[in-house]
Design an enzyme around this catalytic site. Structure first.
Site, PDB file in Angstrom:
ATOM      1  N   SER A 126      41.287  49.726 -26.722  1.00  0.00           N
ATOM      2  CA  SER A 126      42.207  49.133 -27.670  1.00  0.00           C
ATOM      3  C   SER A 126      42.757  50.248 -28.863  1.00  0.00           C
ATOM      4  CB  SER A 126      41.294  47.943 -28.446  1.00  0.00           C
ATOM      5  OG  SER A 126      40.784  46.989 -27.398  1.00  0.00           O
ATOM      6  N   PRO A 128      45.386  49.918 -32.504  1.00  0.00           N
ATOM      7  CA  PRO A 128      46.117  49.184 -33.437  1.00  0.00           C
ATOM      8  C   PRO A 128      47.316  48.211 -32.734  1.00  0.00           C
ATOM      9  CG  PRO A 128      45.791  51.352 -34.609  1.00  0.00           C
ATOM     10  CD  PRO A 128      45.361  51.258 -32.964  1.00  0.00           C
ATOM     11  N   ARG A 268      14.222  15.085 -34.628  1.00  0.00           N
ATOM     12  CA  ARG A 268      14.932  14.674 -35.878  1.00  0.00           C
ATOM     13  C   ARG A 268      14.962  13.010 -35.630  1.00  0.00           C
ATOM     14  NH1 ARG A 268      16.551  14.789 -41.185  1.00  0.00           N
ATOM     15  NH2 ARG A 268      18.380  13.778 -41.339  1.00  0.00           N
ATOM     16  N   GLN A 336      26.990  20.376 -34.607  1.00  0.00           N
ATOM     17  CA  GLN A 336      27.079  18.898 -34.942  1.00  0.00           C
ATOM     18  C   GLN A 336      25.689  18.178 -34.886  1.00  0.00           C
ATOM     19  OE1 GLN A 336      29.842  18.282 -36.217  1.00  0.00           O
ATOM     20  NE2 GLN A 336      29.645  16.125 -36.475  1.00  0.00           N
ATOM     21  N   GLY A 339      23.422  18.485 -37.591  1.00  0.00           N
ATOM     22  CA  GLY A 339      23.925  17.890 -38.948  1.00  0.00           C
ATOM     23  C   GLY A 339      23.906  19.208 -40.048  1.00  0.00           C
ATOM     24  N   GLU A 363      37.333  42.298 -24.409  1.00  0.00           N
ATOM     25  CA  GLU A 363      37.399  42.553 -22.862  1.00  0.00           C
ATOM     26  C   GLU A 363      38.376  41.599 -22.411  1.00  0.00           C
ATOM     27  OE1 GLU A 363      33.927  43.930 -20.647  1.00  0.00           O
ATOM     28  OE2 GLU A 363      32.957  44.471 -22.759  1.00  0.00           O
TER      29      GLU A 363
HETATM   30  N1  CAA Z   1      42.216  46.727 -10.520  1.00  0.00           N
HETATM   31  C1  CAA Z   1      43.082  47.774 -10.215  1.00  0.00           C
HETATM   32  N2  CAA Z   1      44.255  48.007 -10.711  1.00  0.00           N
HETATM   33  C2  CAA Z   1      44.717  47.061 -11.484  1.00  0.00           C
HETATM   34  C3  CAA Z   1      44.133  45.902 -11.987  1.00  0.00           C
HETATM   35  C4  CAA Z   1      42.682  45.829 -11.569  1.00  0.00           C
HETATM   36  N3  CAA Z   1      41.999  44.806 -11.911  1.00  0.00           N
HETATM   37  N4  CAA Z   1      44.774  45.242 -12.659  1.00  0.00           N
HETATM   38  C5  CAA Z   1      46.093  45.977 -12.794  1.00  0.00           C
HETATM   39  N5  CAA Z   1      46.157  47.179 -12.180  1.00  0.00           N
HETATM   40  C6  CAA Z   1      47.119  47.812 -11.734  1.00  0.00           C
HETATM   41  C7  CAA Z   1      48.201  47.040 -11.318  1.00  0.00           C
HETATM   42  O1  CAA Z   1      48.040  47.115  -9.880  1.00  0.00           O
HETATM   43  C8  CAA Z   1      49.242  48.148 -11.588  1.00  0.00           C
HETATM   44  O2  CAA Z   1      49.394  49.136 -10.689  1.00  0.00           O
HETATM   45  P1  CAA Z   1      50.713  49.582  -9.790  1.00  0.00           P
HETATM   46  O3  CAA Z   1      51.889  49.618 -10.813  1.00  0.00           O
HETATM   47  O4  CAA Z   1      50.239  50.545  -8.937  1.00  0.00           O
HETATM   48  O5  CAA Z   1      51.131  48.120  -9.259  1.00  0.00           O
HETATM   49  C9  CAA Z   1      48.924  48.735 -12.811  1.00  0.00           C
HETATM   50  O6  CAA Z   1      47.629  48.615 -12.985  1.00  0.00           O
HETATM   51  C10 CAA Z   1      49.622  48.123 -14.139  1.00  0.00           C
HETATM   52  O7  CAA Z   1      49.311  46.570 -14.184  1.00  0.00           O
HETATM   53  P2  CAA Z   1      50.042  45.503 -14.600  1.00  0.00           P
HETATM   54  O8  CAA Z   1      51.561  45.790 -14.235  1.00  0.00           O
HETATM   55  O9  CAA Z   1      49.485  44.266 -14.138  1.00  0.00           O
HETATM   56  O10 CAA Z   1      49.917  45.608 -16.175  1.00  0.00           O
HETATM   57  P3  CAA Z   1      50.210  44.867 -17.436  1.00  0.00           P
HETATM   58  O11 CAA Z   1      50.784  45.530 -18.505  1.00  0.00           O
HETATM   59  O12 CAA Z   1      51.218  43.760 -16.898  1.00  0.00           O
HETATM   60  O13 CAA Z   1      48.735  44.177 -17.874  1.00  0.00           O
HETATM   61  C11 CAA Z   1      46.964  42.971 -18.215  1.00  0.00           C
HETATM   62  C12 CAA Z   1      48.042  43.381 -17.244  1.00  0.00           C
HETATM   63  C13 CAA Z   1      46.003  42.030 -17.385  1.00  0.00           C
HETATM   64  C14 CAA Z   1      47.395  41.953 -19.380  1.00  0.00           C
HETATM   65  C15 CAA Z   1      46.266  44.307 -18.872  1.00  0.00           C
HETATM   66  O14 CAA Z   1      46.898  44.792 -19.585  1.00  0.00           O
HETATM   67  C16 CAA Z   1      44.740  43.569 -19.597  1.00  0.00           C
HETATM   68  O15 CAA Z   1      43.833  43.342 -18.887  1.00  0.00           O
HETATM   69  N6  CAA Z   1      44.809  43.596 -20.767  1.00  0.00           N
HETATM   70  C17 CAA Z   1      43.629  43.393 -21.807  1.00  0.00           C
HETATM   71  C18 CAA Z   1      42.794  44.552 -21.907  1.00  0.00           C
HETATM   72  C19 CAA Z   1      41.640  44.405 -22.289  1.00  0.00           C
HETATM   73  O16 CAA Z   1      40.724  43.641 -21.636  1.00  0.00           O
HETATM   74  N7  CAA Z   1      41.117  44.930 -23.513  1.00  0.00           N
HETATM   75  C20 CAA Z   1      39.629  44.996 -23.706  1.00  0.00           C
HETATM   76  C21 CAA Z   1      39.578  46.186 -24.453  1.00  0.00           C
HETATM   77  S1  CAA Z   1      37.706  46.716 -24.309  1.00  0.00           S
HETATM   78  C22 CAA Z   1      36.507  45.879 -25.150  1.00  0.00           C
HETATM   79  O17 CAA Z   1      36.990  44.763 -25.569  1.00  0.00           O
HETATM   80  C23 CAA Z   1      35.320  46.263 -25.227  1.00  0.00           C
HETATM   81  C24 CAA Z   1      34.534  45.941 -26.257  1.00  0.00           C
HETATM   82  O18 CAA Z   1      34.422  46.445 -26.981  1.00  0.00           O
HETATM   83  C25 CAA Z   1      33.511  45.034 -25.962  1.00  0.00           C
END
Ligand code: CAA
Length: 379
Positions: A126, A128, A268, A336, A339, A363
């Site tokens: 992630s 900004p 309760r 809820q 209460g 995630e």
């Molecule tokens: N497995 C393998 N490959 C994958 C995949 C998967 N699950 N998902 C996508 N890909 C591949 C696609 O096949 C594609 O490859 P090709 O170009 O070769 O076909 C490439 O990756 C790009 O994929 P998309 O075109 O689908 O990408 P997109 O830009 O449309 O995004 C999305 C898709 C699902 C929205 C993705 O960006 C996403 O999951 N976003 C959310 C990110 C996220 O979960 N962030 C969390 C941060 S970590 C965190 O929170 C940890 C913490 O602190 C607790």
């Protein structure tokens, strides 16, 4: 189809439950209030093997299956979701990614201490301006021959300060979009790494969430995971497993809140009888129990898919979206049922309600899970 847990599963579930009640419950309210990282408790979780549950014993892990991980995550999250997010990130995002895609040298150097809990890890995708839209990475990893020069800022990093090993996604070939991203192993004490301010959060306040800045950090080429340009796929594949962890965290928050509400409803009294004898409360409890059971089955199904080496992208997103929405709903209803008492800290349910919210955000938001699910069912 077998819905029976094995002896080993039951043992792990009990060990996690005992740990949560004996080690995490004392002080959980104070840690939440003062945003205190549960350092001592995390160290003990590591010693017990809960930080590298699915890693092979060859690399210092416990060598367990994903079902065991779901069971343990649920029990720890019932009591302290701030501790369970540390556990989830270390297990699913950091250790799994390294074990599955790392070189033997990377595993020996980084996975062994991470899996045995000597150090903890962080996963840095992630930014900004790149949250759900994860391909829009602004952090750059310029190819300098024998090393990458890393520059940029990562946001909302779980374990941002407490971790000493980071898996960082950065753009090397901007013209290639998602195929230009690399995943690099970065050490906290590499020159040019700066930890930003700690976020003052609504929930999971015991976990340390920071921004992390990189300025001209020299990362050796041997710290790249996989081929050049594999970083985005690495992140997506890793997150699919991470979503099982967060779904299980949400399940735990929901079942923790439900158990408290059930107990309270039998203690309760109102209008001359225990409130559990009023149909208004009975229907709430019935709905809570039903949603929790649905969430549990989806978590276990996703874990089973992963253990069977089936594609678990769809099942993990279904588990996460359902379980996180169940956690938010169940914990709100638990307040809820309590209460006015539910609104004060001593009764725990208000904390669980605040903690639940993040499971719909990190995630991959609930909206991102719906993108993943709809793409899978339409493809
Ligand atoms: N497995 C393998 N490959 C994958 C995949 C998967 N699950 N998902 C996508 N890909 C591949 C696609 O096949 C594609 O490859 P090709 O170009 O070769 O076909 C490439 O990756 C790009 O994929 P998309 O075109 O689908 O990408 P997109 O830009 O449309 O995004 C999305 C898709 C699902 C929205 C993705 O960006 C996403 O999951 N976003 C959310 C990110 C996220 O979960 N962030 C969390 C941060 S970590 C965190 O929170 C940890 C913490 O602190 C607790």
């Amino acid at each position: 189809m077998d819905f029976q847990l094995t002896e080993e599963h039951l043992m792990i579930q009990k060990a996690a439950r005992d740990f949560a009640v004996n080690e995490l419950l004392p002080g959980v309210i104070e840690r939440d209030e003062h945003q205190k990282f549960p350092a001592e408790q995390i160290k003990k979780l590591g010693e017990l093997g809960f930080l590298g549950m699915m890693v092979s014993p060859k690399y210092g892990g416990a060598g367990l299956d994903t079902i065991s991980y779901v069971l343990a995550m649920e029990e720890i999250s019932k009591i302290d979701a701030s501790a369970s997010v540390v556990m989830s990130v270390n297990n699913s995002l950091v250790c799994w990614g390294l074990e599955t895609f790392g070189t033997e040298e990377q595993k020996q150097k980084y996975l062994v201490p991470l899996a045995s809990g000597q150090v903890i890890g962080a996963f840095m995708l992630s930014e900004p301006e790149a949250g759900s839209d994860a391909t829009s990475q602004r952090t750059t990893a310029e190819d300098k021959g024998d090393h990458y020069l890393l520059n940029g800022t990562k946001n909302w990093i779980t374990n941002g300060n407490s971790a000493s090993v980071y898996l960082v996604m950065a753009q090397t070939h901007p013209e290639k979009g998602s195929k230009g991203i690399n995943a690099l192993i970065v050490e906290k004490d590499m020159p040019g790494v700066t930890i930003g301010a700690k976020e003052n959060k609504l929930g999971i306040r015991g976990s340390d969430t920071h921004s992390v800045m990189f300025q001209d950090v020299k990362v050796p080429k041997e710290n790249r995971i996989g081929e050049d340009g594999f970083g985005f796929k690495f992140a997506m594949k890793t997150l699919a497993g991470g979503r099982i962890g967060i779904a299980s965290q949400a399940l735990g928050i929901a079942s923790g809140a439900y158990e408290l509400a059930l107990k309270y409803s039998k203690e309760r009294k109102a209008f001359g009888k225990e409130i559990s004898q009023h149909q208004a409360i009975q229907f709430k409890l019935a709905d809570m129990a039903t949603r929790i059971e649905g969430a549990r089955l989806l978590c276990l199904k996703a874990a089973w898919d992963k253990d069977q080496h089936n594609d678990y992208t769809l099942s993990s997103s279904m588990a996460k979206v359902f379980a996180s929405e169940a956690a938010m709903w169940v914990s709100t209803e638990a307040v809820q049922v309590h209460g006015g008492y539910g609104y004060v800290k001593e009764y725990h349910v208000e904390r669980l309600m605040r903690d639940a919210k993040i499971t719909q955000i990190y995630e991959g938001t609930s909206e991102v899970q719906r993108i993943v699910i709809s793409r899978a069912i339409l493809s």
